[in-house]
Design an enzyme around this catalytic site. Structure first.
Site, PDB file in Angstrom:
ATOM      1  N   ASP A   1      -1.514  -0.726   6.783  1.00  0.00           N
ATOM      2  CA  ASP A   1      -1.182  -2.106   6.394  1.00  0.00           C
ATOM      3  C   ASP A   1      -2.206  -3.107   6.943  1.00  0.00           C
ATOM      4  O   ASP A   1      -1.846  -4.221   7.349  1.00  0.00           O
ATOM      5  CB  ASP A   1       0.237  -2.468   6.888  1.00  0.00           C
ATOM      6  CG  ASP A   1       1.303  -1.578   6.268  1.00  0.00           C
ATOM      7  OD1 ASP A   1       1.161  -1.212   5.085  1.00  0.00           O
ATOM      8  OD2 ASP A   1       2.286  -1.253   6.957  1.00  0.00           O
TER       9      ASP A   1
ATOM     10  N   HIS B   1       3.935  -5.478   1.360  1.00  0.00           N
ATOM     11  CA  HIS B   1       4.560  -5.138   2.646  1.00  0.00           C
ATOM     12  C   HIS B   1       5.536  -6.248   3.037  1.00  0.00           C
ATOM     13  O   HIS B   1       5.202  -7.431   2.919  1.00  0.00           O
ATOM     14  CB  HIS B   1       3.489  -4.965   3.722  1.00  0.00           C
ATOM     15  CG  HIS B   1       4.059  -4.523   5.022  1.00  0.00           C
ATOM     16  ND1 HIS B   1       4.455  -3.221   5.254  1.00  0.00           N
ATOM     17  CD2 HIS B   1       4.356  -5.217   6.144  1.00  0.00           C
ATOM     18  CE1 HIS B   1       4.955  -3.125   6.474  1.00  0.00           C
ATOM     19  NE2 HIS B   1       4.912  -4.330   7.041  1.00  0.00           N
TER      20      HIS B   1
ATOM     21  N   ASP C   1      -6.834  -0.510   2.790  1.00  0.00           N
ATOM     22  CA  ASP C   1      -8.045   0.064   3.365  1.00  0.00           C
ATOM     23  C   ASP C   1      -7.646   1.313   4.136  1.00  0.00           C
ATOM     24  O   ASP C   1      -6.560   1.845   3.926  1.00  0.00           O
ATOM     25  CB  ASP C   1      -8.796  -0.980   4.215  1.00  0.00           C
ATOM     26  CG  ASP C   1      -8.017  -1.359   5.469  1.00  0.00           C
ATOM     27  OD1 ASP C   1      -6.927  -0.777   5.710  1.00  0.00           O
ATOM     28  OD2 ASP C   1      -8.493  -2.235   6.211  1.00  0.00           O
TER      29      ASP C   1
ATOM     30  N   LEU D   1      -1.719   6.732   2.580  1.00  0.00           N
ATOM     31  CA  LEU D   1      -2.819   7.453   1.930  1.00  0.00           C
ATOM     32  C   LEU D   1      -3.931   7.670   2.949  1.00  0.00           C
ATOM     33  O   LEU D   1      -4.256   6.763   3.727  1.00  0.00           O
ATOM     34  CB  LEU D   1      -3.331   6.652   0.732  1.00  0.00           C
ATOM     35  CG  LEU D   1      -2.316   6.519  -0.423  1.00  0.00           C
ATOM     36  CD1 LEU D   1      -2.769   5.464  -1.425  1.00  0.00           C
ATOM     37  CD2 LEU D   1      -2.071   7.855  -1.117  1.00  0.00           C
TER      38      LEU D   1
ATOM     39  N   SER E   1      12.419  -1.487  -7.058  1.00  0.00           N
ATOM     40  CA  SER E   1      12.677  -2.837  -7.591  1.00  0.00           C
ATOM     41  C   SER E   1      11.367  -3.609  -7.774  1.00  0.00           C
ATOM     42  O   SER E   1      11.253  -4.433  -8.679  1.00  0.00           O
ATOM     43  CB  SER E   1      13.653  -3.604  -6.696  1.00  0.00           C
ATOM     44  OG  SER E   1      13.059  -3.933  -5.477  1.00  0.00           O
ATOM     45  N   ASN E   2      10.372  -3.344  -6.940  1.00  0.00           N
ATOM     46  CA  ASN E   2       9.067  -3.990  -7.159  1.00  0.00           C
ATOM     47  C   ASN E   2       8.397  -3.447  -8.417  1.00  0.00           C
ATOM     48  O   ASN E   2       7.772  -4.199  -9.163  1.00  0.00           O
ATOM     49  CB  ASN E   2       8.157  -3.813  -5.938  1.00  0.00           C
ATOM     50  CG  ASN E   2       8.425  -4.855  -4.873  1.00  0.00           C
ATOM     51  OD1 ASN E   2       8.133  -6.035  -5.065  1.00  0.00           O
ATOM     52  ND2 ASN E   2       9.021  -4.430  -3.773  1.00  0.00           N
TER      53      ASN E   2
ATOM     54  N   ARG F   1      -1.187  18.125   2.881  1.00  0.00           N
ATOM     55  CA  ARG F   1      -1.302  16.753   2.384  1.00  0.00           C
ATOM     56  C   ARG F   1      -2.577  16.555   1.558  1.00  0.00           C
ATOM     57  O   ARG F   1      -2.592  15.832   0.567  1.00  0.00           O
ATOM     58  CB  ARG F   1      -1.312  15.851   3.619  1.00  0.00           C
ATOM     59  CG  ARG F   1      -1.493  14.418   3.324  1.00  0.00           C
ATOM     60  CD  ARG F   1      -1.419  13.664   4.615  1.00  0.00           C
ATOM     61  NE  ARG F   1      -1.813  12.285   4.414  1.00  0.00           N
ATOM     62  CZ  ARG F   1      -2.254  11.502   5.382  1.00  0.00           C
ATOM     63  NH1 ARG F   1      -2.338  11.952   6.615  1.00  0.00           N
ATOM     64  NH2 ARG F   1      -2.590  10.269   5.116  1.00  0.00           N
TER      65      ARG F   1
HETATM   66  C1  GAR Z   1       9.875  -3.168  -0.314  1.00  0.00           C
HETATM   67  O1  GAR Z   1      10.520  -4.062   0.554  1.00  0.00           O
HETATM   68  C2  GAR Z   1       8.423  -2.996   0.075  1.00  0.00           C
HETATM   69  O2  GAR Z   1       7.827  -4.175   0.541  1.00  0.00           O
HETATM   70  C3  GAR Z   1       8.548  -1.996   1.188  1.00  0.00           C
HETATM   71  O3  GAR Z   1       9.491  -1.062   0.733  1.00  0.00           O
HETATM   72  C4  GAR Z   1      10.416  -1.748  -0.120  1.00  0.00           C
HETATM   73  C5  GAR Z   1      10.475  -0.997  -1.428  1.00  0.00           C
HETATM   74  O4  GAR Z   1      11.455  -1.527  -2.253  1.00  0.00           O
HETATM   75  N1  GAR Z   1       7.290  -1.374   1.471  1.00  0.00           N
HETATM   76  C6  GAR Z   1       6.913  -1.034   2.702  1.00  0.00           C
HETATM   77  O5  GAR Z   1       7.613  -1.180   3.680  1.00  0.00           O
HETATM   78  C7  GAR Z   1       5.509  -0.446   2.779  1.00  0.00           C
HETATM   79  N2  GAR Z   1       5.081  -0.376   4.143  1.00  0.00           N
HETATM   80  P1  GAR Z   1      11.484  -1.181  -3.800  1.00  0.00           P
HETATM   81  O6  GAR Z   1      11.388   0.358  -3.875  1.00  0.00           O
HETATM   82  O7  GAR Z   1      12.792  -1.693  -4.289  1.00  0.00           O
HETATM   83  O8  GAR Z   1      10.305  -1.837  -4.437  1.00  0.00           O
END
Ligand code: GAR
Length: 200
Positions: free
Chosen positions: A144, A108, A140, A92, A12-13, A64
Site C-alpha cells: 500500500d 485502500h 508499487d 502481488l 462492492s467496489n 505463489r
Molecule cells: C474495501 O473496503 C477495500 O478498500 C478493501 O477491502 C474492501 C473490499 O470491499 N481493500 C483493502 O483493504 C486492500 N488493502 P469490496 O469487496 O466490497 O469492494
C-alpha cells in the site's frame, strides 16, 4: 482501455466500477474479472454483468509464483491495459509488478500512509484518529505504498466501531475509485516519481 479487475470477496467496489461503465461515466471496458477465492460475490457480480471470470485459487498451484504467472498469462491473453485491485487481499509480488508494463491501481480504506495492510478501519478506530478515509494509488513493490492518485477524508465519529466506520468509508470508496480510474483512462494523471498531478 481494456481493464481487468482482481477481487477477493464482496465486490462492492467492482460493482461501483461496473455501474459507472454502464452509465457512461467511466470510459473503460472491464474485459475480465479474476479472484483468488472461488465462488465469491465479486465473481457473481461479474457473471451478472456478462464479464468473463477466472479463479486463481492457491490450492491449484504448487506455489505463489506459479499462481502469479497464471495471472500474468491471463492479463496478456486479454490484452489488458489497466489492472484494478478491488478488495484483492493478496499482495502481488515485486516480480509480478516488474513484469507488468501497464498501470495497476488499488483502493485502500484509510488515508495512506496511515494504516496500510489488513483491517485498516480497525487500526484507525483502535488508534483513535478523528479522521480516516480512503486512498486510490498506483501499486508499487511495497505494501500500500505506491504514489497516491486521490484521497477522500471520512470523519471517525464517537462510538464508531470497525464496522460502522468501514461502512461510511465504503460509500466514499464507491465514488472515489471510479473517479480516479476515469482520470487515468482520460490521460489526466501525470506521474513523476512519487508525485501524481491531476491535469485540468
Ligand atoms: C474495501 O473496503 C477495500 O478498500 C478493501 O477491502 C474492501 C473490499 O470491499 N481493500 C483493502 O483493504 C486492500 N488493502 P469490496 O469487496 O466490497 O469492494
Amino acid at each position: 482501455m481494456r481493464t481487468a479487475v482482481l477481487a477477493s470477496g464482496r465486490g462492492s467496489n467492482l460493482q461501483a466500477l461496473i455501474d459507472a461503465c454502464g452509465n457512461g461515466s467511466l470510459p473503460i471496458k472491464i474485459v475480465c474479472v479474476g479472484s483468488d477465492q472461488p465462488e465469491t460475490v465479486a465473481l457473481k457480480r461479474a457473471d451478472t454483468a456478462g464479464i468473463p471470470t477466472r479463479v486463481f485459487h492457491m490450492s491449484d498451484y504448487p506455489d505463489r509464483q506459479a499462481q502469479e504467472e497464471d495471472i500474468l498469462s491471463w492479463v496478456r491473453e486479454n490484452r489488458v491495459e489497466l489492472l484494478l485491485l478491488a478488495g484483492y487481499l493478496k499482495v502481488l509480488s515485486p516480480q509480478f509488478i516488474r513484469q507488468v508494463a501497464f498501470p495497476i491501481l488499488n483502493i485502500h480504506p484509510s488515508l495512506l500512509p496511515a494504516f496500510p495492510g489488513l483491517h485498516a478501519q480497525r487500526q484507525a478506530v483502535e488508534y483513535g484518529v478523528k479522521v480516516s478515509g480512503c486512498t486510490v494509488h498506483f501499486v508499487d513493490e511495497g505494501l500500500d505504498s505506491g504514489p497516491i492518485i486521490l484521497q477522500q477524508a471520512v470523519p471517525v465519529l464517537a462510538g464508531d466501531t470497525e464496522d460502522t466506520l468501514a461502512e461510511r468509508i465504503l460509500e466514499m470508496e464507491h465514488r472515489l475509485y471510479p473517479e480516479a480510474v476515469r482520470l487515468v483512462a482520460l490521460g489526466k494523471v501525470e506521474r513523476i516519481g512519487r508525485q501524481v498531478r491531476i491535469l485540468q
